[in-house]
Write a protein that holds these residues in place. Structure first.
Motif, mmCIF file in Angstrom:
data_model
loop_
_atom_site.group_PDB
_atom_site.id
_atom_site.type_symbol
_atom_site.label_atom_id
_atom_site.label_comp_id
_atom_site.label_asym_id
_atom_site.label_seq_id
_atom_site.Cartn_x
_atom_site.Cartn_y
_atom_site.Cartn_z
ATOM 1 N N PRO A 181 0.808 -1.231 0.000
ATOM 2 C CA PRO A 181 0.000 0.000 0.000
ATOM 3 C C PRO A 181 0.835 1.272 0.000
ATOM 4 O O PRO A 181 0.306 2.351 -0.258
ATOM 5 N N GLU A 182 2.129 1.153 0.286
ATOM 6 C CA GLU A 182 3.007 2.314 0.295
ATOM 7 C C GLU A 182 3.666 2.556 -1.055
ATOM 8 O O GLU A 182 4.460 3.486 -1.199
ATOM 9 N N LYS A 183 3.316 1.725 -2.045
ATOM 10 C CA LYS A 183 3.970 1.839 -3.349
ATOM 11 C C LYS A 183 2.920 1.759 -4.461
ATOM 12 O O LYS A 183 2.824 0.775 -5.183
ATOM 13 N N ILE A 184 2.117 2.812 -4.566
ATOM 14 C CA ILE A 184 1.073 2.871 -5.599
ATOM 15 C C ILE A 184 1.207 4.189 -6.357
ATOM 16 O O ILE A 184 1.182 5.264 -5.766
ATOM 17 N N GLY A 185 1.344 4.091 -7.674
ATOM 18 C CA GLY A 185 1.474 5.266 -8.526
ATOM 19 C C GLY A 185 0.304 5.402 -9.474
ATOM 20 O O GLY A 185 -0.653 4.623 -9.439
ATOM 21 N N ILE A 186 0.379 6.399 -10.350
ATOM 22 C CA ILE A 186 -0.673 6.642 -11.330
ATOM 23 C C ILE A 186 -0.022 6.926 -12.677
ATOM 24 O O ILE A 186 1.034 7.564 -12.738
ATOM 25 N N ILE A 187 -0.646 6.455 -13.760
ATOM 26 C CA ILE A 187 -0.089 6.580 -15.099
ATOM 27 C C ILE A 187 -1.229 6.725 -16.100
ATOM 28 O O ILE A 187 -2.317 6.198 -15.892
ATOM 29 N N GLY A 188 -0.977 7.473 -17.172
ATOM 30 C CA GLY A 188 -1.998 7.595 -18.206
ATOM 31 C C GLY A 188 -1.522 8.476 -19.344
ATOM 32 O O GLY A 188 -0.552 9.225 -19.211
ATOM 33 N N GLY A 189 -2.219 8.370 -20.473
ATOM 34 C CA GLY A 189 -1.887 9.151 -21.650
ATOM 35 C C GLY A 189 -3.023 10.059 -22.065
ATOM 36 O O GLY A 189 -4.197 9.724 -21.918
ATOM 37 N N SER A 190 -2.695 11.252 -22.589
ATOM 38 C CA SER A 190 -3.662 12.222 -23.061
ATOM 39 C C SER A 190 -4.528 12.702 -21.887
ATOM 40 O O SER A 190 -4.004 13.253 -20.933
ATOM 41 N N TYR A 191 -5.834 12.438 -21.911
ATOM 42 C CA TYR A 191 -6.659 12.753 -20.739
ATOM 43 C C TYR A 191 -6.131 11.997 -19.523
ATOM 44 O O TYR A 191 -6.134 12.536 -18.396
ATOM 45 N N GLY A 192 -5.662 10.764 -19.727
ATOM 46 C CA GLY A 192 -5.058 10.009 -18.619
ATOM 47 C C GLY A 192 -3.808 10.678 -18.093
ATOM 48 O O GLY A 192 -3.499 10.615 -16.895
ATOM 49 N N GLY A 193 -3.061 11.352 -18.993
ATOM 50 C CA GLY A 193 -1.911 12.124 -18.552
ATOM 51 C C GLY A 193 -2.336 13.332 -17.737
ATOM 52 O O GLY A 193 -1.680 13.709 -16.756
ATOM 53 N N TYR A 194 -3.447 13.955 -18.159
ATOM 54 C CA TYR A 194 -4.002 15.058 -17.357
ATOM 55 C C TYR A 194 -4.383 14.562 -15.972
ATOM 56 O O TYR A 194 -4.051 15.197 -14.958
ATOM 57 N N MET A 195 -5.072 13.419 -15.916
ATOM 58 C CA MET A 195 -5.493 12.891 -14.621
ATOM 59 C C MET A 195 -4.284 12.565 -13.744
ATOM 60 O O MET A 195 -4.330 12.727 -12.517
ATOM 61 N N THR A 196 -3.215 12.107 -14.374
ATOM 62 C CA THR A 196 -1.989 11.845 -13.621
ATOM 63 C C THR A 196 -1.476 13.121 -12.977
ATOM 64 O O THR A 196 -1.170 13.161 -11.778
ATOM 65 N N MET A 197 -1.382 14.199 -13.771
ATOM 66 C CA MET A 197 -0.877 15.454 -13.218
ATOM 67 C C MET A 197 -1.868 16.094 -12.261
ATOM 68 O O MET A 197 -1.469 16.758 -11.297
ATOM 69 N N ALA A 198 -3.166 15.898 -12.496
ATOM 70 C CA ALA A 198 -4.168 16.393 -11.546
ATOM 71 C C ALA A 198 -3.996 15.695 -10.207
ATOM 72 O O ALA A 198 -4.084 16.326 -9.140
ATOM 73 N N ALA A 199 -3.746 14.390 -10.243
ATOM 74 C CA ALA A 199 -3.544 13.641 -8.999
ATOM 75 C C ALA A 199 -2.302 14.145 -8.264
ATOM 76 O O ALA A 199 -2.327 14.359 -7.045
ATOM 77 N N MET A 200 -1.210 14.355 -9.007
ATOM 78 C CA MET A 200 0.031 14.784 -8.369
ATOM 79 C C MET A 200 -0.057 16.224 -7.861
ATOM 80 O O MET A 200 0.681 16.617 -6.961
ATOM 81 N N THR A 201 -0.981 16.999 -8.451
ATOM 82 C CA THR A 201 -1.113 18.422 -8.093
ATOM 83 C C THR A 201 -2.176 18.672 -7.036
ATOM 84 O O THR A 201 -1.954 19.379 -6.052
#
Length: 649
Positions: A481-501
């Motif tokens: 549970p301490e090692k979960i990331g997020i990945i995606g392309g296009s809109y998925g890339g937006y969601m990735t940066m939205a999550a990190m932000t």
């Protein structure tokens, strides 16, 4: 008229071999230790696109990336031999088919992924003729005329914003405009007698209008009845009926028929999922229908005279994802694959019941038993809404050997993660990463109400669905549970940066593949040929020239990059016309100011999606290196950040 659909590779739709699950309980199973494969081995798998029969139905023409980019190949059905027809080293060439009555080949290509497709003829003497020559002219092949003497295609050469419809006679290849499009319609079909053209007018991303235009008088008849989504399924062979798909008065799309003479509408086929497409074979003997059933494709072929199902031959555990029926209606090409098997092409003679496997896509160095089958799971989100997802569990995962995980977000908005083969996913899972491909609210395939749930709400509830997907992963006994990331392309890339932000503590790393980071710029700089759907995009996402600009600013990660606390990786194509390179340049520069690790991979010869094998090998390989360092390893604790990595394409 025949509309050909052949579902291959990137758009492959899988008949599921997994089970639905809403439980987070681990099933008892023997833990396997698969062989580990390099990204070079995964990318040595071959993809095929657009197989079509020759006039005499003795040969098949396809595009294949065997050389590293897509070139054109000819296959002999009798002996299975394959001959490379083109030798492009810079641009991928995508075949449309043989030119009727000739040995020539029609294909299209763009420049470095810029999506400005031009049409070309490869002549039997080896010379090439470019049919659409305008520098910024984007052209789309539509069909051959019923008498096989002309080509029907669309082009925006007159007005960059709209696609007029043209006709070219085979041989002289001189364009004749048959429909001038000044009002933002989309071509949706032409009857065999060329008396009627089907046209679609976008309203929103979930609503449009459908019309039939009388070609002689120009009279427009609206086929759509009430609000909803409408799409063409072609005309009957006698040009007396028009078939269309709609979700009007239903959650899911279904097939209807319109009688042109009487104006009567009647229902043809409906089920509990979206009918994704439906079309008639050349002479109307068969109807092929594809159903988007819970992220997988269910294919039905019926004889039109008696509604009897056509049964497929034994395909040794594979699933039929799409078909091309020959003009004689006695032969088929079958696309066969699964989530853990890339698509192969089979030839099937319906009269003799002869079945031939024409391709071997998977790299022979990879043991198919080492690959992972996807399964459908569901989890409850923050507000109780049930979210479907496609899940890949590594074979090495167990309570004793906890593995890291990634939430995968599809493109769109409005896309859908499906159970189809993708080398990057299998590569990451093979190296011990669990992947949950979340179909957050706003995804297609689960009813129009679900599809509309993220309208003008992006970066909020759809992001929370991804976060609750992470929570589901964390509850699995074999996930760290301490090692979960997020990945995606296009809109998925937006969601990735939205999550990190906007939720900087939730995910341990983010991999942004050509994702939107500044909605104001993206919505203002859409390509001119998207003009017909611009208002529809603004209706869903927001109008950057209105008061919506305030909300668009607030949900754009670029303007809040100071919040990013965890390592990120960004991949981008320099020729991307949808998400401009500056989007990635700026987010990388801003996040670097935070002192967190940032890696940037830029390809000079790619667009919105990576096509060249050498680039995918570089990019996907570096994704694994990044994850091994900052998610699986202890790299996130290192204070010094790596230098920017730029890959020259």
């Amino acid at each position: 008229m025949k509309i050909r659909y052949f579902t291959l590779v990137l758009s492959a739709l899988l008949v599921s071999c997994g089970q639905d699950s809403t439980s987070n309980e681990e099933t008892t199973a023997v833990v396997e230790t698969p062989s580990l494969y390099t990204i070079e081995q995964f990318e040595s798998t071959t993809s095929y696109r657009g197989p079509e029969f020759s006039d005499d139905e003795t040969k098949i023409i396809v595009s294949s990336n065997e050389t590293g980019i897509y070139n054109i190949y000819e296959m002999n059905i009798a002996d299975g031999s394959k001959k490379q027809i083109t030798n492009s080293t810079e641009e991928s060439l995508f075949v449309e088919g043989f030119v009727p009555g000739t040995g020539d080949i029609l294909y299209f290509a763009d420049k470095g992924g810029n999506e400005i497709d031009h049409l070309y003829i490869l002549k039997s003497d080896g010379t090439t003729e470019e049919l659409t020559t305008g520098e910024n002219e984007k052209a789309d092949f539509y069909r051959w005329s019923e008498d096989k003497k002309s080509m029907i295609y669309g082009s925006n050469k007159r007005d960059p914003k709209y696609f007029d419809v043209y006709k070219m006679d085979i041989g002289n290849w001189k364009p004749e405009m048959i429909f001038k499009n000044d009002e933002g319609y989309f071509y949706a079909g032409l009857s065999d007698d060329e008396k009627y053209m089907a046209l679609v007018k976008p309203i929103t991303t979930s609503e449009n209008k459908l019309f039939l235009r009388e070609m002689t008088s120009g009279k427009m008849t609206e086929i759509s009845q009430g609000k909803g989504s409408y799409g063409s399924s072609g005309f009957s062979t006698d040009s007396k009926s028009f078939f269309y798909l709609t979700d009007n008065d239903s959650e899911f799309s279904y097939l209807k028929k319109y009688d042109i003479e009487t104006g009567e509408h009647s229902k043809v086929f409906q089920t509990d999922w979206d009918v994704a497409y439906s079309y008639l074979s050349e002479n109307g003997t068969f109807r092929v229908t594809g159903i988007n059933e819970d992220g997988k494709n269910k294919l039905i072929i019926k004889k039109t005279e008696n509604d009897e199902n056509v049964n497929f031959p034994d395909l040794q555990g594979g699933s039929v994802l799409g078909v091309t029926i020959a003009d004689s209606e006695t032969k088929m090409l079958l696309a066969v694959g699964s989530s853990n098997s890339p698509v192969n092409i089979y030839y099937y003679d319906m009269e003799t019941e002869e079945l031939k496997k024409m391709t071997n896509s998977l790299n022979e160095e990879i043991n198919p038993d080492d690959l992972v089958s996807a399964e459908v799971v569901r989890f409850k989100s923050f507000d109780g809404i049930e979210i479907p997802a496609i899940y890949y569990k590594p074979k090495v995962a167990s309570a004793e050997n906890k593995v890291p995980a990634l939430v995968w977000v599809h493109g769109g908005p409005g896309g859908q993660s499906r159970q189809s083969y993708f080398s990057l996913i299998q590569y990451l899972v093979n190296h011990g990463y669990a992947i949950l491909a979340v179909n957050n609210r706003g995804s297609s395939g689960y009813g129009k109400s679900f599809y509309k749930m993220d309208d003008k709400n992006h970066g909020d509830k759809d992001l929370k669905d991804c976060i609750w997907g992470k929570k589901w992963l964390a509850e699995q006994s074999y996930i760290d549970p301490e090692k979960i990331g997020i990945i995606g392309g296009s809109y998925g890339g937006y969601m990735t940066m939205a999550a990190m932000t906007f939720a900087p503590e939730e995910f341990d790393v983010g991999v942004n593949i050509f994702g939107v980071t500044n909605w104001l710029r993206t919505l203002k700089s859409i390509p001119p040929y998207w003009e017909a759907q611009r208002e529809a995009l603004y209706e869903e996402l927001g109008d950057p020239f209105s008061e919506d600009s305030v909300r668009l600013y607030e949900i754009s990660p670029l303007f809040h990059a100071e919040n990013v606390k965890k390592p990120i990786m960004v991949l981008q194509g320099a020729n991307d016309p949808r998400v401009l390179q500056v989007e990635s340049d700026e987010i990388v520069a801003e996040v670097k100011k935070n002192g967190v690790p940032v890696e940037y991979v830029l390809f000079d010869d790619e667009g919105h999606g990576f096509v060249k094998k050498e680039n995918k090998i570089e990019g996907y390989g570096k994704i694994l290196e990044f994850l091994d360092t900052y998610l699986k390893g202890q790299g996130a604790e290192v204070e010094n950040k790596p230098e920017e990595i730029k890959q020259e394409g």
